[in-house]
Design a protein around this motif. Structure first.
Motif, PDB file in Angstrom:
ATOM      1  N   ASN A   1       0.329  -0.873  -4.399  1.00 23.95           N
ATOM      2  CA  ASN A   1      -0.677   0.184  -4.213  1.00 23.95           C
ATOM      3  C   ASN A   1      -1.786   0.134  -5.260  1.00 23.95           C
ATOM      4  O   ASN A   1      -2.141   1.140  -5.881  1.00 23.95           O
TER       5      ASN A   1
ATOM      6  N   ALA B   1       4.605   1.881   1.785  1.00 23.53           N
ATOM      7  CA  ALA B   1       5.757   2.398   1.037  1.00 23.53           C
ATOM      8  C   ALA B   1       6.373   3.592   1.755  1.00 23.53           C
ATOM      9  O   ALA B   1       7.603   3.682   1.917  1.00 23.53           O
TER      10      ALA B   1
ATOM     11  N   GLU C   1       2.341   9.947  -5.070  1.00 22.36           N
ATOM     12  CA  GLU C   1       1.247   8.987  -4.897  1.00 22.36           C
ATOM     13  C   GLU C   1       1.144   8.499  -3.455  1.00 22.36           C
ATOM     14  O   GLU C   1       0.046   8.303  -2.936  1.00 22.36           O
ATOM     15  N   VAL C   2       2.287   8.288  -2.804  1.00 23.77           N
ATOM     16  CA  VAL C   2       2.283   7.754  -1.431  1.00 23.77           C
ATOM     17  C   VAL C   2       2.416   8.858  -0.386  1.00 23.77           C
ATOM     18  O   VAL C   2       2.543   8.583   0.804  1.00 23.77           O
ATOM     19  N   HIS C   3       2.392  10.138  -0.841  1.00 22.59           N
ATOM     20  CA  HIS C   3       2.451  11.307   0.051  1.00 22.59           C
ATOM     21  C   HIS C   3       3.680  11.263   0.961  1.00 22.59           C
ATOM     22  O   HIS C   3       3.607  11.521   2.162  1.00 22.59           O
TER      23      HIS C   3
ATOM     24  N   THR D   1       0.833  -1.206   0.000  1.00 16.08           N
ATOM     25  CA  THR D   1       0.000   0.000   0.000  1.00 16.08           C
ATOM     26  C   THR D   1       0.866   1.255   0.000  1.00 16.08           C
ATOM     27  O   THR D   1       2.083   1.185   0.228  1.00 16.08           O
ATOM     28  N   SER D   2       0.233   2.396  -0.219  1.00 16.10           N
ATOM     29  CA  SER D   2       0.970   3.668  -0.189  1.00 16.10           C
ATOM     30  C   SER D   2       1.499   3.943   1.209  1.00 16.10           C
ATOM     31  O   SER D   2       2.634   4.416   1.366  1.00 16.10           O
TER      32      SER D   2
ATOM     33  N   ASN E   1      -7.175   3.025  -6.770  1.00 16.99           N
ATOM     34  CA  ASN E   1      -7.877   3.124  -5.491  1.00 16.99           C
ATOM     35  C   ASN E   1      -8.917   2.036  -5.317  1.00 16.99           C
ATOM     36  O   ASN E   1      -9.303   1.713  -4.193  1.00 16.99           O
TER      37      ASN E   1
ATOM     38  N   VAL F   1       5.606   8.468  -7.964  1.00 16.06           N
ATOM     39  CA  VAL F   1       5.228   7.490  -6.943  1.00 16.06           C
ATOM     40  C   VAL F   1       5.353   8.109  -5.553  1.00 16.06           C
ATOM     41  O   VAL F   1       4.540   7.848  -4.664  1.00 16.06           O
ATOM     42  N   SER F   2       6.367   8.951  -5.341  1.00 13.04           N
ATOM     43  CA  SER F   2       6.498   9.611  -4.036  1.00 13.04           C
ATOM     44  C   SER F   2       5.314  10.541  -3.785  1.00 13.04           C
ATOM     45  O   SER F   2       4.872  10.709  -2.649  1.00 13.04           O
TER      46      SER F   2
ATOM     47  N   THR G   1      -3.360  12.229  -7.801  1.00 10.90           N
ATOM     48  CA  THR G   1      -1.944  12.400  -8.144  1.00 10.90           C
ATOM     49  C   THR G   1      -1.748  12.481  -9.644  1.00 10.90           C
ATOM     50  O   THR G   1      -0.962  13.288 -10.143  1.00 10.90           O
TER      51      THR G   1
ATOM     52  N   VAL H   1       6.570  -0.782  -5.275  1.00  8.11           N
ATOM     53  CA  VAL H   1       5.244  -0.387  -4.782  1.00  8.11           C
ATOM     54  C   VAL H   1       4.138  -1.036  -5.618  1.00  8.11           C
ATOM     55  O   VAL H   1       4.146  -0.955  -6.850  1.00  8.11           O
TER      56      VAL H   1
END
Length: 500
Positions: A297, A94, A120-122, A90-91, A352, A117-118, A338, A295
């Protein structure tokens, strides 16, 4: 423009904010047209672009169909090169893995090259909440970080800002007024970030492609910041979507031809770095320790799905955004996630797995197919948008009035008599609202459309009516021709009889 965390509730309300932002609309239109024209020129110059598109598509189809095999090959080879491999379902997982590495290294600062991706995973928020400074070093990413915004484009994050807005942001950071000149602004950022590169404890990158046969990861860039991020700090972390794999370096040649031409109209990016593990004893630079976080996600949810598996073929070039007439008007933030544009309209709900939360985003499309024509690996995004709309209705998220309207439309077109009658009634009824340039009435279904354009009226004669007239005219011509031919034949026969 609304900010992350306080976004308007629906894609329609977010789009309305964008449509009323003149700076945004002009900036997005200017840049997307330049990128689109650059891609067109670069692909035409290439010569056999369609053959390379098909080759790229086949590479991606094959890789995703055998993703477990190539992922395993990549992981084994990367570990043999001294890389620490981590898997994140999952985000949140990660971001947690990246944070654990940073905490273990007692890191105070992390310099980042561009990584969707960064976003995306906040990751930035997670690091900063732990007291670790995360610094974007891509120029566009640095600008929107200062603005407190999310990327508005996959390739050009600050596409929605013009140089005057950027100068205002950078002047505030500099503590002095900077001229709205690109050379001046880029010079300030270069000087500012060089200090950060040298001080950083960890460098964090994304991953354009991962080569299975050698366990290498490849970065494409134009500014040199990714090379600094991946060579100066002692520890490197790479966030990699699990679908970034390609089998071999030979396959990279195809992708290195398709991606830059599709993204920016370049033959090649300024820098293409292939990284195979941490620094070796004979190396003069590079990280002492390297981690790759693979990842998922939501990506594995698309495997085996006949309608959405091809989403994983995406190489994140952004060409579909530049081609999309909707994106060009409303920019990226209106999509709410994102990823924006046609790819975002499909990828966001797919990753999602929540049609309810994102049930309106697939409607942000004209279904014109320009995204498919622009895509270097031929992803049928327009078809996927239709599938999403169907799923939305099947799961009970459709609009009640729209459903009633479609049922009425189906009833009318199911009968040629009803359809013809409806057309004639429409041609008569529209006389009250049609002017020279069409229908400008802002009422009912026409309210949204006519807020920014004029709806065309029904033609005075429908296609069926024109066809009937044309068919009658052609039949008459044939009758005249047949009559003339018969008369001529009879004349020939009479002449022969008289001759005999």
């Amino acid at each position: 423009m609304s900010q992350p965390g306080v976004m308007a509730e629906t894609v329609k309300s977010r789009a309305n904010l964008a449509l009323n932002d003149d700076f945004l609309r002009k900036a997005v239109k200017f840049t997307t047209e330049r990128l689109r024209n650059g891609k067109k020129a670069a692909s035409e110059e290439h010569g056999n672009w369609e053959e390379w598109r098909e080759r790229g598509r086949q590479i991606r189809l094959h890789t995703i169909a055998h993703l477990d095999y190539y992922l395993n090959e990549f992981v084994n080879n990367a570990r043999a090169n001294g890389v620490h491999i981590h898997f994140a379902d999952t985000s949140a997982e990660a971001a947690s893995i990246a944070l654990d590495i940073a905490v273990h290294k007692e890191a105070a600062t992390v310099v980042k090259s561009k990584s969707m991706v960064s976003e995306e995973v906040h990751l930035n928020q997670v690091l900063e909440s732990a007291g670790i400074e995360a610094i974007e070093t891509d120029l566009g990413e640095y600008i929107i970080q200062l603005a407190g915004e999310a990327p508005s484009h996959i390739v050009i994050p600050a596409i929605h800002k013009n140089r005057y807005q950027i100068a205002e942001l950078l002047s505030e950071e500099a503590g002095e007024v900077l001229e709205p000149d690109t050379t001046v602004l880029a010079g300030f950022v270069r000087k500012k970030l060089r200090e950060k590169f040298l001080e950083a404890d960890i460098g964090l990158t994304g991953c354009n492609f991962a080569i299975a046969e050698t366990g290498s990861m490849v970065l494409f860039e134009n500014e040199g910041n990714a090379r600094m991020v991946s060579t100066v700090p002692k520890t490197q972390i790479t966030l990699m979507g699990m679908e970034r794999i390609i089998p071999s370096w030979a396959d990279l040649e195809v992708m290195a031809t398709l991606l830059p031409r599709s993204a920016t109209g370049q033959k090649l990016t300024m820098y293409m770095s292939g990284i195979t593990g941490p620094r070796r004893q004979a190396d003069v630079d590079g990280p002492e320790e390297m981690h790759i976080i693979i990842v998922d996600n939501g990506r594995s949810l698309q495997l085996g799905d006949p309608e959405f598996q091809e989403l994983l073929n995406c190489i994140r070039c952004g060409a579909c955004l530049n081609a999309c007439p909707v994106y060009r008007h409303i920019g990226g933030h209106a999509y709410g996630g994102t990823y924006s544009g046609p790819i975002g309209a499909v990828l966001t709900p797919a990753l999602n797995g929540n049609i309810d939360e994102w049930n309106d985003i697939a409607s942000a499309s004209s279904l014109c197919g320009a995204c498919y024509e622009a895509c270097p690996v031929k992803i049928p995004l327009h078809d996927m948008l239709v599938y999403l709309r169907r799923r939305k209705v099947e799961e009970g998220h459709g609009n009640r009035f729209e459903t009633m309207g479609m049922k009425g439309f189906a009833a009318v077109v199911a009968s040629s008599k009803r359809f013809t009658t409806a057309l004639r009634l429409g041609q008569i009824g529209q006389k009250a609202v049609v002017r020279n340039n069409g229908i400008s009435l802002k009422l009912g279904p026409l309210k949204g459309w006519n807020a920014y354009r004029v709806a065309p009226g029904l033609a005075k004669k429908s296609f069926r009516q024109q066809w009937e007239s044309l068919d009658h005219e052609v039949s008459q011509q044939h009758a005249v021709m047949d009559s003339s031919i018969r008369e001529r034949m009879q004349q020939i026969i009479r002449e022969r009889e008289e001759g005999d």
